[in-house]
Design an enzyme around this catalytic site. Structure first.
Site, PDB file in Angstrom:
ATOM      1  N   LYS B  76      35.804 -75.185 -42.090  1.00 60.66           N
ATOM      2  CA  LYS B  76      34.636 -75.266 -42.752  1.00 60.66           C
ATOM      3  C   LYS B  76      33.844 -76.471 -42.457  1.00 60.66           C
ATOM      4  CE  LYS B  76      32.585 -74.533 -47.262  1.00 60.66           C
ATOM      5  NZ  LYS B  76      32.825 -74.328 -48.856  1.00 60.66           N
ATOM      6  N   SER B 151      30.347 -70.194 -51.121  1.00 59.45           N
ATOM      7  CA  SER B 151      29.894 -71.138 -49.929  1.00 59.45           C
ATOM      8  C   SER B 151      30.791 -70.929 -48.838  1.00 59.45           C
ATOM      9  CB  SER B 151      29.418 -72.328 -50.291  1.00 59.45           C
ATOM     10  OG  SER B 151      30.727 -73.166 -50.435  1.00 59.45           O
ATOM     11  N   SER B 175      34.022 -70.985 -54.302  1.00 66.24           N
ATOM     12  CA  SER B 175      33.399 -70.832 -52.886  1.00 66.24           C
ATOM     13  C   SER B 175      34.640 -70.541 -51.860  1.00 66.24           C
ATOM     14  CB  SER B 175      32.816 -72.071 -52.639  1.00 66.24           C
ATOM     15  OG  SER B 175      31.533 -72.201 -53.081  1.00 66.24           O
TER      16      SER B 175
END
Lengths: 95, 486
Positions: B76, B151, B175
């Site tokens: 990420k 997210s 997330s």
């Protein structure tokens, strides 16, 4: 606790954000939606409940007062938007 | 190769069925072919990946392998990676080349992992749809008109479409778990403090936790083994022995007590979502688990408490972005205040600004007691509810998300409705507990997930519950038609 454009302007200044006059009403309305949702907290009976900062009630550890990290000043200054002579550059603050 | 789990790929490398270079080239080719449409990567680190793959092949030949040697993984874009842009999905960090590497990335690299690139995400991890990213929305591989969740939306979508065999994510309010549910993958948020936050760009420091996203619980166990552990550079990382997560998958689950919080199945919940999770629980009953009903009365206040605590911490964390030291700086500032205000206003997107304003307001003089202090008190009530439940049960289960992937744009102008996407996941972050989401079937062709919540440091147990379920079901092996599957 409804907030209006005036409060938005004050809070935006505290957060060092610029809010355009044109966006201010829409923003106030969104923030009021969020605060209305958050206001459900007022229902809770929290008398005698201590605020909780860490779920395991862990305290911050101490370490020996020794240098443990390398000096990366040059690397840090390389990624600065403006730097000179080992310093960050900002607009003149002192006349 | 892309239809194999990380665990199967590890075995394939060990058997010499293919090299890490072949494997890495295969996934890089898939990213090239499909990611134009999906937008799940912000940066693809092709040259670096191939160099790491070659080094892995040499290590394999020399018999010097780590847990993840030669396995491609997508990180990420919230984890700092030295020499590679680390954007956090924000214009603020569009040109930020991190001067150091996050502990999570370092630990996985030292176990031999190959980094494919950095995945797209909601700006500063603030969002549940990946629509707040400066780099544009990510699409859901199960329906390109829908969101992947957030997210960690890029991580979940690239994994769902098998553009990467595994990915890292972070979870502040859901997330990892909510996008895992929406993309038919397995994702684990560990106990707060289990995985180091050093080098992970901070959103809400008392809630943020990194974790693995994989095709199966077994894949997540393998990754967590490499990610977990104390880090002296993160003062909130806990100095506690790391369990043998793969070993935990061998334990028997007969006699396991599953608690079903009634609050996770409210009357207002979509019946089909409830049915899928109840069916998953029944499968575990067939394997010998017992089911009891429990109650978490304060959990209804988890979303309001979170939307005070997280923005308050964010408003403080994001004050570092001032246009002086790194990140976006406005042109021709006329004085210092102008520099701060314009750099921040140009660099941050709307949702980030809203949360900074909410947090600043909640912490400002006169409102602190009504908002922040009260939210921290409610946080204790929520934690205590979980503690009471865990006196009676081993794990808690319920749906991960209240709905399947929604249409792009559907909630964009309604923050409060967007926040409700995390109604079942946020309580876990406030309490600091570990929880995972696993695929448990479809509704109209869209994936659904079920959450398994464990007591502190019981990652091995919840991974084992999911693993046992995945041995008798094949939801987690279903692939979307996007990406040339089926």
């Amino acid at each position: 606790m409804a907030i209006d454009s005036k409060v938005v302007a004050q809070v935006a200044h505290l957060a060092r954000l610029k809010v355009d006059q044109a966006d201010s009403d829409a923003l106030s309305s969104r923030l009021n939606d969020i605060l209305a949702m958050v206001d459900q907290l007022q229902q809770a009976d929290v008398a005698d409940v201590a605020p909780m900062a860490h779920p395991l009630d862990v305290t911050q550890p101490l370490r020996d007062d020794e240098v443990s990290e390398p000096n990366i000043r040059d690397k840090a200054l390389e990624i600065a938007p403006a730097a000179e002579d080992g310093c960050f550059l900002v607009p003149r603050v002192i006349e | 190769m892309h239809t194999k789990t990380l665990t199967e790929l590890k075995a394939g490398l060990a058997n010499g069925d293919f090299s890490s270079r072949e494997l890495t080239e295969h996934f890089l080719a898939r990213i090239k072919q499909f990611d134009g449409e999906l937008n799940s990567f912000v940066t693809v680190t092709e040259q670096q990946a191939l160099a790491q793959a070659d080094a892995a092949d040499q290590a394999i030949a020399a018999g010097q392998t780590g847990l993840l040697t030669g396995l491609p993984i997508a990180h990420k874009d919230i984890f700092c990676t030295e020499g590679v842009r680390t954007s956090c999905g924000s214009k603020m960090l569009d040109s930020f080349i991190a001067p150091y590497t996050a502990t999570v990335v370092n630990k996985m690299a030292s176990e031999g992992a190959v980094m494919l690139g950095k995945t797209n995400m909601d700006e500063f991890a603030m969002g549940s749809s990946n629509e707040t990213s400066y780099y544009g929305p990510v699409k859901n591989p199960w329906d390109l008109e829908r969101v992947p969740g957030g997210s960690s939306g890029g991580a979940a979508a690239c994994l769902g479409a098998r553009l990467a065999p595994a990915a890292t994510g972070t979870d502040t309010g859901g997330s990892i778990r909510q996008p895992a549910a929406l993309n038919n993958i397995t994702g684990l948020k560990p106990t707060y403090g289990r995985v180091s936050r050093w080098g992970m760009i901070a959103f809400a420091s008392s809630l943020d936790q990194a974790g693995p996203m994989g095709q199966s619980a077994e894949d997540c166990a393998l990754m967590l083994q490499a990610m977990a552990g104390h880090d002296h550079r993160d003062s909130t990382s806990l100095n506690q022995k790391v369990d043998d997560y793969l070993g935990a998958l061998k334990e028997d689950i007969s006699g396991l007590t599953i608690g079903i919080p009634e609050e996770f199945f409210p009357d207002t919940l979509d019946g089909a979502i409830a049915d899928n999770s109840r069916a998953a629980i029944r499968e575990l009953e067939k394997l010998g688990a017992k089911v009891v009903s429990v109650s978490l009365p304060s959990i209804k206040l988890s979303v309001p408490a979170y939307y005070v605590i997280a923005p308050a911490e964010a408003s403080s964390n994001l004050s570092r972005f001032d246009g002086v030291r790194f990140g976006h700086r406005c042109d021709d500032p006329k004085d210092l205040e102008d520099l701060y205000k314009r750099s921040r206003s140009e660099g941050f997107g709307d949702e980030v600004k809203r949360r900074i304003l909410v947090g600043t307001y909640a912490l400002s003089a006169g409102y602190y007691d009504a908002y922040y202090r009260r939210a921290q008190q409610v946080r204790r009530l929520i934690r205590d509810d979980f503690a009471r439940a865990f006196e009676k049960v081993d794990v808690l289960m319920g749906p991960t998300a209240p709905e399947t992937a929604f249409k792009l744009g559907a909630k964009k102008d309604d923050p409060v409705s967007m926040y409700m996407a995390d109604v079942f996941t946020i309580g876990v972050n406030l309490a600091g507990l570990p929880a995972l989401s696993m695929p448990t079937g479809f509704i109209n062709g869209l994936p659904t997930g079920t959450q398994v919540i464990g007591n502190y440091f019981r990652e091995g147990q919840i991974l084992n519950v999911a693993h046992k379920y995945q041995q008798v079901t094949d939801w987690h092996r279903q692939l979307p038609t996007f990406g040339g599957e089926q």
